[in-house]
Scaffold this motif. Structure first.
Motif, PDB file in Angstrom:
ATOM      1  N   PRO A  94       0.833  -1.210   0.000  1.00  0.00           N
ATOM      2  CA  PRO A  94       0.000   0.000   0.000  1.00  0.00           C
ATOM      3  C   PRO A  94       0.861   1.251   0.000  1.00  0.00           C
ATOM      4  O   PRO A  94       1.943   1.267   0.573  1.00  0.00           O
ATOM      5  N   GLY A  95       0.358   2.275  -0.635  1.00  0.00           N
ATOM      6  CA  GLY A  95       1.054   3.553  -0.632  1.00  0.00           C
ATOM      7  C   GLY A  95       0.822   4.269   0.688  1.00  0.00           C
ATOM      8  O   GLY A  95      -0.260   4.185   1.253  1.00  0.00           O
ATOM      9  N   TYR A  96       1.851   4.969   1.167  1.00  0.00           N
ATOM     10  CA  TYR A  96       1.674   5.736   2.400  1.00  0.00           C
ATOM     11  C   TYR A  96       1.422   7.209   2.073  1.00  0.00           C
ATOM     12  O   TYR A  96       1.532   7.622   0.924  1.00  0.00           O
ATOM     13  N   GLY A  97       1.063   7.941   3.105  1.00  0.00           N
ATOM     14  CA  GLY A  97       0.954   9.395   2.951  1.00  0.00           C
ATOM     15  C   GLY A  97      -0.275   9.863   2.206  1.00  0.00           C
ATOM     16  O   GLY A  97      -0.289  10.963   1.656  1.00  0.00           O
ATOM     17  N   PHE A  98      -1.310   9.022   2.158  1.00  0.00           N
ATOM     18  CA  PHE A  98      -2.535   9.434   1.467  1.00  0.00           C
ATOM     19  C   PHE A  98      -3.389  10.224   2.442  1.00  0.00           C
ATOM     20  O   PHE A  98      -4.022   9.668   3.347  1.00  0.00           O
ATOM     21  N   ALA A  99      -3.395  11.555   2.275  1.00  0.00           N
ATOM     22  CA  ALA A  99      -3.997  12.452   3.261  1.00  0.00           C
ATOM     23  C   ALA A  99      -5.460  12.119   3.554  1.00  0.00           C
ATOM     24  O   ALA A  99      -5.891  12.130   4.709  1.00  0.00           O
ATOM     25  N   LYS A 100      -6.212  11.783   2.501  1.00  0.00           N
ATOM     26  CA  LYS A 100      -7.651  11.575   2.697  1.00  0.00           C
ATOM     27  C   LYS A 100      -7.970  10.264   3.403  1.00  0.00           C
ATOM     28  O   LYS A 100      -9.127  10.000   3.723  1.00  0.00           O
ATOM     29  N   ALA A 101      -6.985   9.420   3.599  1.00  0.00           N
ATOM     30  CA  ALA A 101      -7.256   8.091   4.177  1.00  0.00           C
ATOM     31  C   ALA A 101      -7.689   8.176   5.641  1.00  0.00           C
ATOM     32  O   ALA A 101      -8.279   7.244   6.161  1.00  0.00           O
ATOM     33  N   GLY A 102      -7.386   9.255   6.314  1.00  0.00           N
ATOM     34  CA  GLY A 102      -7.731   9.352   7.734  1.00  0.00           C
ATOM     35  C   GLY A 102      -6.617   8.767   8.585  1.00  0.00           C
ATOM     36  O   GLY A 102      -5.830   7.934   8.121  1.00  0.00           O
ATOM     37  N   LYS A 103      -6.590   9.218   9.831  1.00  0.00           N
ATOM     38  CA  LYS A 103      -5.471   8.882  10.715  1.00  0.00           C
ATOM     39  C   LYS A 103      -5.352   7.368  10.972  1.00  0.00           C
ATOM     40  O   LYS A 103      -4.263   6.810  10.896  1.00  0.00           O
ATOM     41  N   ALA A 104      -6.498   6.723  11.233  1.00  0.00           N
ATOM     42  CA  ALA A 104      -6.471   5.299  11.586  1.00  0.00           C
ATOM     43  C   ALA A 104      -5.994   4.463  10.396  1.00  0.00           C
ATOM     44  O   ALA A 104      -5.146   3.570  10.547  1.00  0.00           O
ATOM     45  N   ALA A 105      -6.514   4.777   9.207  1.00  0.00           N
ATOM     46  CA  ALA A 105      -6.116   4.022   8.009  1.00  0.00           C
ATOM     47  C   ALA A 105      -4.633   4.232   7.706  1.00  0.00           C
ATOM     48  O   ALA A 105      -3.923   3.300   7.348  1.00  0.00           O
ATOM     49  N   ARG A 106      -4.180   5.455   7.910  1.00  0.00           N
ATOM     50  CA  ARG A 106      -2.760   5.747   7.672  1.00  0.00           C
ATOM     51  C   ARG A 106      -1.880   4.950   8.630  1.00  0.00           C
ATOM     52  O   ARG A 106      -0.846   4.394   8.234  1.00  0.00           O
ATOM     53  N   ALA A 107      -2.294   4.892   9.882  1.00  0.00           N
ATOM     54  CA  ALA A 107      -1.521   4.135  10.871  1.00  0.00           C
ATOM     55  C   ALA A 107      -1.524   2.649  10.515  1.00  0.00           C
ATOM     56  O   ALA A 107      -0.518   1.951  10.670  1.00  0.00           O
ATOM     57  N   TYR A 109      -1.791   1.327   7.474  1.00  0.00           N
ATOM     58  CA  TYR A 109      -0.881   1.141   6.329  1.00  0.00           C
ATOM     59  C   TYR A 109       0.557   1.041   6.817  1.00  0.00           C
ATOM     60  O   TYR A 109       1.317   0.183   6.413  1.00  0.00           O
ATOM     61  N   ARG A 110       0.891   1.993   7.689  1.00  0.00           N
ATOM     62  CA  ARG A 110       2.275   2.053   8.166  1.00  0.00           C
ATOM     63  C   ARG A 110       2.650   0.757   8.883  1.00  0.00           C
ATOM     64  O   ARG A 110       3.729   0.212   8.705  1.00  0.00           O
ATOM     65  N   LYS A 111       1.697   0.283   9.701  1.00  0.00           N
ATOM     66  CA  LYS A 111       1.925  -0.955  10.457  1.00  0.00           C
ATOM     67  C   LYS A 111       2.132  -2.135   9.493  1.00  0.00           C
ATOM     68  O   LYS A 111       3.005  -2.980   9.704  1.00  0.00           O
ATOM     69  N   LEU A 112       1.294  -2.201   8.450  1.00  0.00           N
ATOM     70  CA  LEU A 112       1.414  -3.299   7.481  1.00  0.00           C
ATOM     71  C   LEU A 112       2.803  -3.297   6.841  1.00  0.00           C
ATOM     72  O   LEU A 112       3.470  -4.342   6.776  1.00  0.00           O
ATOM     73  N   VAL A 113       3.241  -2.124   6.414  1.00  0.00           N
ATOM     74  CA  VAL A 113       4.553  -2.036   5.763  1.00  0.00           C
ATOM     75  C   VAL A 113       5.656  -2.383   6.758  1.00  0.00           C
ATOM     76  O   VAL A 113       6.567  -3.163   6.463  1.00  0.00           O
ATOM     77  N   GLU A 114       5.540  -1.827   7.961  1.00  0.00           N
ATOM     78  CA  GLU A 114       6.559  -2.073   8.976  1.00  0.00           C
ATOM     79  C   GLU A 114       6.655  -3.568   9.293  1.00  0.00           C
ATOM     80  O   GLU A 114       7.740  -4.131   9.382  1.00  0.00           O
ATOM     81  N   ARG A 115       5.499  -4.205   9.426  1.00  0.00           N
ATOM     82  CA  ARG A 115       5.510  -5.637   9.753  1.00  0.00           C
ATOM     83  C   ARG A 115       6.028  -6.472   8.584  1.00  0.00           C
ATOM     84  O   ARG A 115       6.720  -7.454   8.786  1.00  0.00           O
ATOM     85  N   CYS A 116       5.697  -6.073   7.362  1.00  0.00           N
ATOM     86  CA  CYS A 116       6.270  -6.758   6.190  1.00  0.00           C
ATOM     87  C   CYS A 116       7.791  -6.705   6.256  1.00  0.00           C
ATOM     88  O   CYS A 116       8.480  -7.700   6.024  1.00  0.00           O
ATOM     89  N   LEU A 117       8.310  -5.519   6.563  1.00  0.00           N
ATOM     90  CA  LEU A 117       9.763  -5.331   6.585  1.00  0.00           C
ATOM     91  C   LEU A 117      10.421  -6.202   7.653  1.00  0.00           C
ATOM     92  O   LEU A 117      11.511  -6.716   7.463  1.00  0.00           O
ATOM     93  N   HIS A 118       9.731  -6.363   8.773  1.00  0.00           N
ATOM     94  CA  HIS A 118      10.354  -7.056   9.891  1.00  0.00           C
ATOM     95  C   HIS A 118      10.019  -8.539   9.953  1.00  0.00           C
ATOM     96  O   HIS A 118      10.777  -9.324  10.492  1.00  0.00           O
ATOM     97  N   GLU A 119       8.865  -8.937   9.417  1.00  0.00           N
ATOM     98  CA  GLU A 119       8.366 -10.290   9.691  1.00  0.00           C
ATOM     99  C   GLU A 119       8.320 -11.212   8.476  1.00  0.00           C
ATOM    100  O   GLU A 119       7.795 -12.310   8.572  1.00  0.00           O
ATOM    101  N   ARG A 120       8.839 -10.766   7.335  1.00  0.00           N
ATOM    102  CA  ARG A 120       8.811 -11.648   6.162  1.00  0.00           C
ATOM    103  C   ARG A 120      10.212 -12.209   5.942  1.00  0.00           C
ATOM    104  O   ARG A 120      11.094 -11.503   5.454  1.00  0.00           O
ATOM    105  N   PRO A 121      10.413 -13.476   6.283  1.00  0.00           N
ATOM    106  CA  PRO A 121      11.766 -14.021   6.241  1.00  0.00           C
ATOM    107  C   PRO A 121      12.370 -14.062   4.841  1.00  0.00           C
ATOM    108  O   PRO A 121      13.588 -14.036   4.696  1.00  0.00           O
ATOM    109  N   HIS A 122      11.542 -14.104   3.808  1.00  0.00           N
ATOM    110  CA  HIS A 122      12.092 -14.217   2.448  1.00  0.00           C
ATOM    111  C   HIS A 122      12.203 -12.875   1.739  1.00  0.00           C
ATOM    112  O   HIS A 122      12.497 -12.830   0.547  1.00  0.00           O
ATOM    113  N   LEU A 123      11.939 -11.794   2.483  1.00  0.00           N
ATOM    114  CA  LEU A 123      12.036 -10.463   1.857  1.00  0.00           C
ATOM    115  C   LEU A 123      13.516 -10.144   1.576  1.00  0.00           C
ATOM    116  O   LEU A 123      14.299  -9.929   2.484  1.00  0.00           O
TER     117      LEU A 123
END
Ligand code: GTP
Ligand code: MG
Length: 215
Positions: A94-107, A109-123
């Motif tokens: 997902p793209g980050y920084g989408f202003a209209k998404a609202g605070k909760a949706a933005r958070a 998105y960020r969590k999804l990306v962060e967890r992908c970065l940390h929790e995907r062993p084959h990345l």
């Protein structure tokens, strides 16, 4: 009248999409960052601000128009969209920084990306996209910090280079590299329209995948 600053057409060999000859399957759209892919293969993720051109870049690399959904409406991709190639998976995030998404949706998105970065062993690598026309946003710098903290190898690409003339591409590449604390050789201008830099990016992805297979 054609501007003298217009980029010359690339040789035919360079215009070919790097993964055009590969069979490609859309595996699915997964909101859970821990989703395991079968069979396991090196994964390359695409991260960047909403509307920066992630899906277009995937389409340019694979030579499939409309493989990843391209939209002029920001915020279309809301889960990991996974594509299987013979040697690896390409993961459209997902793209980050989408202003209209609202605070909760933005958070979220960020969590999804962060967890992908940390929790995907084959990345194996991350392609991080920034728009060549704009200085890094606060969101970009926030995600740069996440990327650095994750320790994953990152390929930095500057998108939509066709929107600038050739000398402006050079100047902006230098300025953006400087703003990110990187060397000029560490950032690759690309265009999904003219295919500038697509062959180089394909080669860098292939090298990262081969490196992961060998280790
Ligand atoms: P989200 O999934 O919403 O986060 O967007 P995205 O990052 O996947 O961007 P997408 O590929 O959907 O492109 C967004 C808009 O930018 C579309 O209108 C594209 O046609 C346009 N675009 C993408 N890449 C390029 C490029 O290289 N050159 C030009 N001129 N336009 C581009
Ligand atoms: Mg997209």
């Amino acid at each position: 009248m054609a501007s003298t600053d217009t980029l010359p057409p690339l040789p035919a060999a360079d215009r070919k999409a790097p993964f055009a000859g590969d069979p490609i399957a859309f595996v699915g759209s997964f909101p859970d960052p821990r989703t395991r892919l079968d069979p396991p293969r090196p994964e390359i993720a695409f991260i960047g601000r909403s509307n920066v051109g992630k899906s277009s870049l995937l389409n340019a690399l694979t030579g499939r128009k409309g493989l990843a959904r391209v939209s002029a409406t920001p915020g279309k991709t809301q889960a990991m969209n996974v594509f299987r190639l013979p040697a690896c998976y390409l993961v459209d995030l997902p793209g980050y920084g989408f202003a209209k998404a609202g605070k909760a949706a933005r958070a979220a998105y960020r969590k999804l990306v962060e967890r992908c970065l940390h929790e995907r062993p084959h990345l194996t690598g991350v392609v991080w996209l920034l728009d060549i026309r704009h200085p890094p946003s606060d969101d970009d710098l926030d995600f740069q910090a996440l990327l650095v903290a994750s320790g994953r190898p990152v390929l930095v690409v500057l998108t939509k280079a066709d929107k600038l003339g050739r000398s402006a591409v050079r100047t902006r590449t230098r300025e953006l590299a400087h703003a990110l604390g990187l060397g000029e050789e560490d950032v690759q201008p690309v265009s999904s329209e003219t295919r500038l830099g697509i062959a180089e990016l394909g080669a860098a992805i292939t090298a990262a995948v081969r490196g992961a297979e060998a280790s």
